[in-house]
Design a protein around this motif. Sequence first.
Motif, short mmCIF file in Angstrom:
data_model
loop_
_atom_site.label_atom_id
_atom_site.label_comp_id
_atom_site.label_asym_id
_atom_site.label_seq_id
_atom_site.Cartn_x
_atom_site.Cartn_y
_atom_site.Cartn_z
N LYS A 1 6.38 4.44 0.64
CA LYS A 1 6.22 4.56 2.09
C LYS A 1 5.71 3.25 2.69
O LYS A 1 6.22 2.77 3.70
CB LYS A 1 5.27 5.71 2.44
N PHE B 1 0.87 -1.18 0.00
CA PHE B 1 0.00 0.00 0.00
C PHE B 1 0.91 1.24 0.00
O PHE B 1 2.07 1.17 0.40
CB PHE B 1 -0.93 -0.01 1.22
N GLY B 2 0.38 2.35 -0.48
CA GLY B 2 1.06 3.65 -0.30
C GLY B 2 2.44 3.76 -0.91
O GLY B 2 3.27 4.50 -0.39
N PHE C 1 -1.08 9.97 3.21
CA PHE C 1 -0.66 9.01 2.19
C PHE C 1 -1.45 7.72 2.41
O PHE C 1 -1.96 7.48 3.52
CB PHE C 1 0.86 8.74 2.28
N GLY C 2 -1.60 6.93 1.36
CA GLY C 2 -2.13 5.58 1.52
C GLY C 2 -3.54 5.46 2.08
O GLY C 2 -3.86 4.47 2.74
N LEU D 1 9.49 9.00 6.93
CA LEU D 1 8.40 9.28 6.01
C LEU D 1 7.28 10.05 6.69
O LEU D 1 6.86 9.74 7.80
CB LEU D 1 7.88 7.98 5.39
N ALA D 2 6.83 11.10 6.01
CA ALA D 2 5.65 11.82 6.47
C ALA D 2 4.42 10.95 6.20
O ALA D 2 4.36 10.26 5.18
CB ALA D 2 5.51 13.14 5.73
N THR D 3 3.45 10.98 7.12
CA THR D 3 2.21 10.25 6.86
C THR D 3 1.23 11.11 6.05
O THR D 3 0.15 10.64 5.72
CB THR D 3 1.56 9.77 8.17
N SER D 4 1.63 12.35 5.72
CA SER D 4 0.84 13.14 4.76
C SER D 4 1.17 12.67 3.35
O SER D 4 2.21 12.05 3.12
CB SER D 4 1.15 14.63 4.91
N ALA D 5 0.27 12.96 2.40
CA ALA D 5 0.44 12.49 1.02
C ALA D 5 1.73 13.01 0.41
O ALA D 5 2.42 12.30 -0.31
CB ALA D 5 -0.76 12.90 0.18
N VAL D 6 2.05 14.25 0.67
CA VAL D 6 3.29 14.86 0.20
C VAL D 6 3.82 15.75 1.31
O VAL D 6 3.12 16.02 2.29
CB VAL D 6 3.06 15.73 -1.07
N GLY E 1 -2.81 5.14 5.88
CA GLY E 1 -1.95 6.26 6.26
C GLY E 1 -2.61 7.11 7.33
O GLY E 1 -1.94 7.62 8.25
N PHE F 1 -4.57 16.09 11.76
CA PHE F 1 -3.22 15.57 11.97
C PHE F 1 -2.16 16.56 11.49
O PHE F 1 -2.43 17.40 10.63
CB PHE F 1 -3.01 14.27 11.19
#
Lengths: 344, 344
Positions: A235, A231-232, B231-232, B184-189, B236, B163
């Motif tokens: 990441k 997934f993702g 993300f994800g 890794l950020a858990t945000s999409a970017v 995510g 978040f």
Amino acid sequence: MTIATAPVSVRMTLAEVRALARRVLLQVGLSGDHAHAVAETMVAGERDGCTSHGLYRLLVAAKSIRAGTVVPDAIPLLSEPARALVRVDGGGGFAQLAFETGRAMLAEKARRYGIAALALNHVVHFAALWPEVEWLADEGLVALAFTPSHAWVAPAGGTQPVFGTNPIAFGWPRPGRLPFVFDLATSAVARGEIELHRRAGKPVPDDWGYDAAGQATTDAEAVLAGAMRTFGGHKGSALAAMVELIAGPLIGDMTSAESLAADGGAGGSPLGGELIVAIDPAGFLGDQVEAHLARAEGMFAAIEGQGARLPSQRRYAARAQSMAHGVEIPAALLADIDALAAGE
Amino acid sequence: MTIATAPVSVRMTLAEVRALARRVLLQVGLSGDHAHAVAETMVAGERDGCTSHGLYRLLVAAKSIRAGTVVPDAIPLLSEPARALVRVDGGGGFAQLAFETGRAMLAEKARRYGIAALALNHVVHFAALWPEVEWLADEGLVALAFTPSHAWVAPAGGTQPVFGTNPIAFGWPRPGRLPFVFDLATSAVARGEIELHRRAGKPVPDDWGYDAAGQATTDAEAVLAGAMRTFGGHKGSALAAMVELIAGPLIGDMTSAESLAADGGAGGSPLGGELIVAIDPAGFLGDQVEAHLARAEGMFAAIEGQGARLPSQRRYAARAQSMAHGVEIPAALLADIDALAAGE
């Protein structure tokens, strides 16, 4: 003219589900302790509407026992490799009894040291991780759990299997409520989802995986023989690698590739380790636990207040229904289970 | 005719980068200990080709110091809330010195108990997490780090920010090699990525975020004023919630929403906590560490052998170049830094 019809499903209480699961597990050869521990996770699966982790798993368990890929009467061995670490060697048995053997000492060490970890070694996994973290959250602890599986999943940027579906589970205690719990595979989808498409003869989306030659495909059978995606993107792939490492080599147990190789094509459930970390909120918070857990509730309210769901919400809604009204078990599944118990 | 041209960039050794960073940080008012600690992460950023975490951050640090959103001479306070837990109260200063204050005790406790955790409280974050986990991995420990930020990211199924970008960093020791590290950020970017689009007047993909009214948008400015996605998808989002909880309420520190509210529109860097967990491989493995870490190398080989990249590979390639040949610093950035030091 009267047409005789068979019932499509049978309503059962959770006590009846438990009794059936225990009886059949004993009949197929599991020792009493194991039958009790494994039955509880099946009851929890049916209760929470996760039917793929419910009584259906009796068929999977029986297959593993008959194939000799699980030790049906393994006696878990508890040890303390370091002051804040617990180890249970499952002796090749199912993971549930190993967890039951180690969990009280894990909780006790988390309270004594602030943080502690439990490694389950040499266990056969065929259940979800959420029962483990939920048990610890019910004890007032914050919990994380990780386990590799079989090498079915390609790293981002590759197409050949390295990782398992490598779930990460998390539990957070909520005073007066059911805990915040999630249990997510780091693969793009559950392997069972692809199996369902295969059985139904349906194509899968072309971003679920690759065939054995490394080409993207919509053929479910080809993905099962090739590799799933994480997934993702990169990441999810990084997190899958982390699960391999901390619930594999770090605890002296197999990676997903080693587990699949050890299976040698027998089609058994993954054999290997699991890492569970528990943190006592009182460790950092002392007598201020209540006040800080109340702030966490503010975050949950901000999520739910905008109509978004918490991860465990659907399971808990099913649970409330099941506890009040029982569960519907497909008659076809009950027939398969009867045949199993009869040794067919 | 000769046209005089100004250089576009200036080549500097890492020692020169370090000296410049320290000098400017002292000039803008940081105490000596903080200037040394903060300069090291900027050197690491330039060295590893992460220029957004390099000397550019001098401008960010100066802004925070002048706005009064960071305490420039805070003295971190070390304590032991439980046997396997360490706490450093950063007193509103930058996080780097707080980590330096607590890291040796974290490593010592991880070796003594098998697992240990360090909470940094009341610190200002404006750097990546990988230097922390890399330091611990260099000590032979497995490390995880988590921190909330400001509420900029919507939960899956919602459109309103709850978040932060909530990174998860992981470090794994590789004997004789640089460690396996991701951050890794858990945000999409990354939020900086959206900033870059805004400055360039470029639209963003419509799945990066929402405007303040909760509508998907390609307008970078609108996403910055609205909410980014995780993300994800829901996975995510679940991980982002976990980071909020374990690096916020669990350690008695702020959630991203609380941090943004505390900032009160000043535009300062996130203020709050960070949780770092360290596990000693020898805890579970005893004298078998070498053999099991060698099996982990088998997994890395399976990833790299199919042409996929390990998360830290690009940074390490840049590092090798920088250590041999120095780094190129844009002349325009050096001019901005000079102006900063001159108090403009």
